[in-house]
Design an enzyme around this catalytic site. Sequence first.
Site, PDB file in Angstrom:
ATOM      1  CG  ASP A  15     -14.992 -11.012 -20.602  1.00 35.14           C
ATOM      2  OD1 ASP A  15     -13.984 -11.722 -20.772  1.00 35.14           O
ATOM      3  OD2 ASP A  15     -14.944  -9.857 -20.165  1.00 35.14           O
ATOM      4  CB  SER A  16     -20.495 -12.067 -24.107  1.00 39.52           C
ATOM      5  OG  SER A  16     -19.962 -11.745 -25.367  1.00 39.52           O
ATOM      6  CD  GLU A  62       3.388  -8.520  -5.311  1.00 37.75           C
ATOM      7  OE1 GLU A  62       4.099  -9.227  -4.593  1.00 37.75           O
ATOM      8  OE2 GLU A  62       3.087  -7.346  -5.027  1.00 37.75           O
ATOM      9  N   GLY A  85       0.862  -1.186   0.000  1.00 41.35           N
ATOM     10  CA  GLY A  85       0.000   0.000   0.000  1.00 41.35           C
ATOM     11  C   GLY A  85       0.888   1.221   0.000  1.00 41.35           C
ATOM     12  CE  LYS A 142     -10.715 -10.387 -21.431  1.00 38.32           C
ATOM     13  NZ  LYS A 142     -11.977  -9.652 -21.463  1.00 38.32           N
ATOM     14  CB  CYS A 147       5.297  -3.997   0.297  1.00 40.04           C
ATOM     15  SG  CYS A 147       6.067  -2.389   0.033  1.00 40.04           S
ATOM     16  CE1 TYR A 148       0.811   1.056   5.593  1.00 45.20           C
ATOM     17  CE2 TYR A 148      -0.830  -0.690   5.388  1.00 45.20           C
ATOM     18  CZ  TYR A 148      -0.402   0.493   5.965  1.00 45.20           C
ATOM     19  OH  TYR A 148      -1.170   1.093   6.930  1.00 45.20           O
ATOM     20  CG  HIS A 184       6.151  -5.701  -4.237  1.00 47.12           C
ATOM     21  ND1 HIS A 184       4.836  -5.573  -3.881  1.00 47.12           N
ATOM     22  CD2 HIS A 184       6.764  -4.563  -3.837  1.00 47.12           C
ATOM     23  CE1 HIS A 184       4.641  -4.402  -3.303  1.00 47.12           C
ATOM     24  NE2 HIS A 184       5.807  -3.767  -3.261  1.00 47.12           N
TER      25      HIS A 184
END
Length: 517
Positions: free
Chosen positions: A227-228, A171, A55, A373, A82-83, A169
């Site tokens: 998506d649809s 990630e 953050g 996604k 981190c934060y 981090h």
Amino acid sequence: MANQLCIVLDFGGQYNQLIARRVRECGVYCEIRRFDTPLEEIRALNPTGIIFTGGPNSVYDSASPHIAKEYFDLGIPTLGICYGCQLMAYTLGGTVESCERSEYGKIDVTRTADSLLFTDVPAESTVWMSHTDFVSRLPEGFHTTAHSADCPCAAFEYPERKLYAVQFHPEVTHSVFGRQILRNFLFNVCGFTGDWVMDDFIADTVASLREQIGDKKVVLGLSGGVDSSVAAALLSKAVGKQLTCVFVDHGLMRKDEGDFVEETFTKLFDMQFIRVNCQQHFLEQLKGVSDPEQKRKIIGTEFYHVFWDKIRETGADGFFAQGTIYPDRIESGKGNQAGEGSTDVIKTHHNMVKMPDDIQFAGTIEPLKDLFKDEVRAVGEKLGIPRELVWRQPFPGPGLGVRIIGEITAEKIRILQEADAVFRDEIAKSGIESELRQFFAVLPDVRTVGVMGDHRTYDHLIAIRAVTTDDFMTADWARIPYDVLARVSNRLCNEVAHVNRVVYDITSKPPGTVEWE
Ligand code: XMP
């Protein structure tokens, strides 16, 4: 759904969705929750592990997001990043200070003690740091497991309480062993089994859709987007002909795209398919309009007019389905500001449709609402949707309407569709397609003088645009090789009637945007 749950507790960092995606990539189901989710709610969710995000704040700022000390009595294995790492130390009685020098970028860290978190991670490794504050004194019971040149507590832990913290981090891909560190936390510390598997997701979702829908009908608005399309395929697998897909073709799609969508869904999937061809209607509505925002508004409004009129005609009995995906429902990165960053703040998005009052379905179904996604694409591929659709590049809702500058006419649509098809064909042949995030042709509504044979021409200019980007917030123009540009230019002038000049857009975002309008 009976998957084990990992919660990403959002303290407002920029990588919150990325953490959740990384966790999912490990086969662990993960949801993002606000930092101030009540402890009873967290307990009731029964997570197997929790990750505190980074953050932008300092723990000493009273306006910063904090967490009750009692959180740590819940006994849930926790990793602070981190934060989140500083917050864990601060809340449990440690000290956080400002560094003399911020650490930013790739930094080497050295492991100083054995740790479950660092299993199969070398003693020295490169990580991604981005912080000004650091933990200078650990709370009681914790010990340091890694440091960097400027950060004495780059990683620390209290293994008996399953509390772990890293200043860096994991990630971010720049953290070379970041993925391994996350895996270690999930599997070695928390004991996740990795039960989030797309095949199971499909089987479970199909079963629950069948149960929910019973013998009722379902209507889905199909746009031809990823998506649809995946929602349609999933519903088709679940209830076959009880599903009706309504595909509004406003005529502003790319060349032959409407036919491709129709062919795909009528041939490969069992469903009722309604294509509403309303190109003429849209052209009439757009006649004389050249302001970009007005064009967008007209296309959006008319799209839903046509769609809801069709629903009224076919009848709104049964359920209404939408291709909402998880990022449509979360707003990350602002978890520290009251009222924002909440999972219940719904973004206005073309996937989330407001239904007119006179149309009342028995309920709404969002079969992809928990997927990112990349997971939607994985499901799409498993369901047999053609790669062209599953890996389709982003295409704006108003379609070519925002790529034809000025008034839209049938002739301009034709020219742009042809030009865009040529450009895409050359990119596909060039082998550089996977390096580009979006590429398309634009019709700037500029005519220029040219010469063809012995004749003077006065015809259209085509602009081509190709960008690389991570998130579309910023973008760079792609360095397409000159020989590819040369072939595109040749073919556009030779094959597309009324094109006599080609320019390549070399504007980044900012100051430009990806689209021209
Ligand atoms: P810009 O032009 O804002 O584009 O830099 C960023 C991304 O958003 C897409 N885009 C849109 N998508 N409706 C959409 O659904 C729109 O009105 C719209 N405008 C831009 C654009 O194609 C790019 O991927």
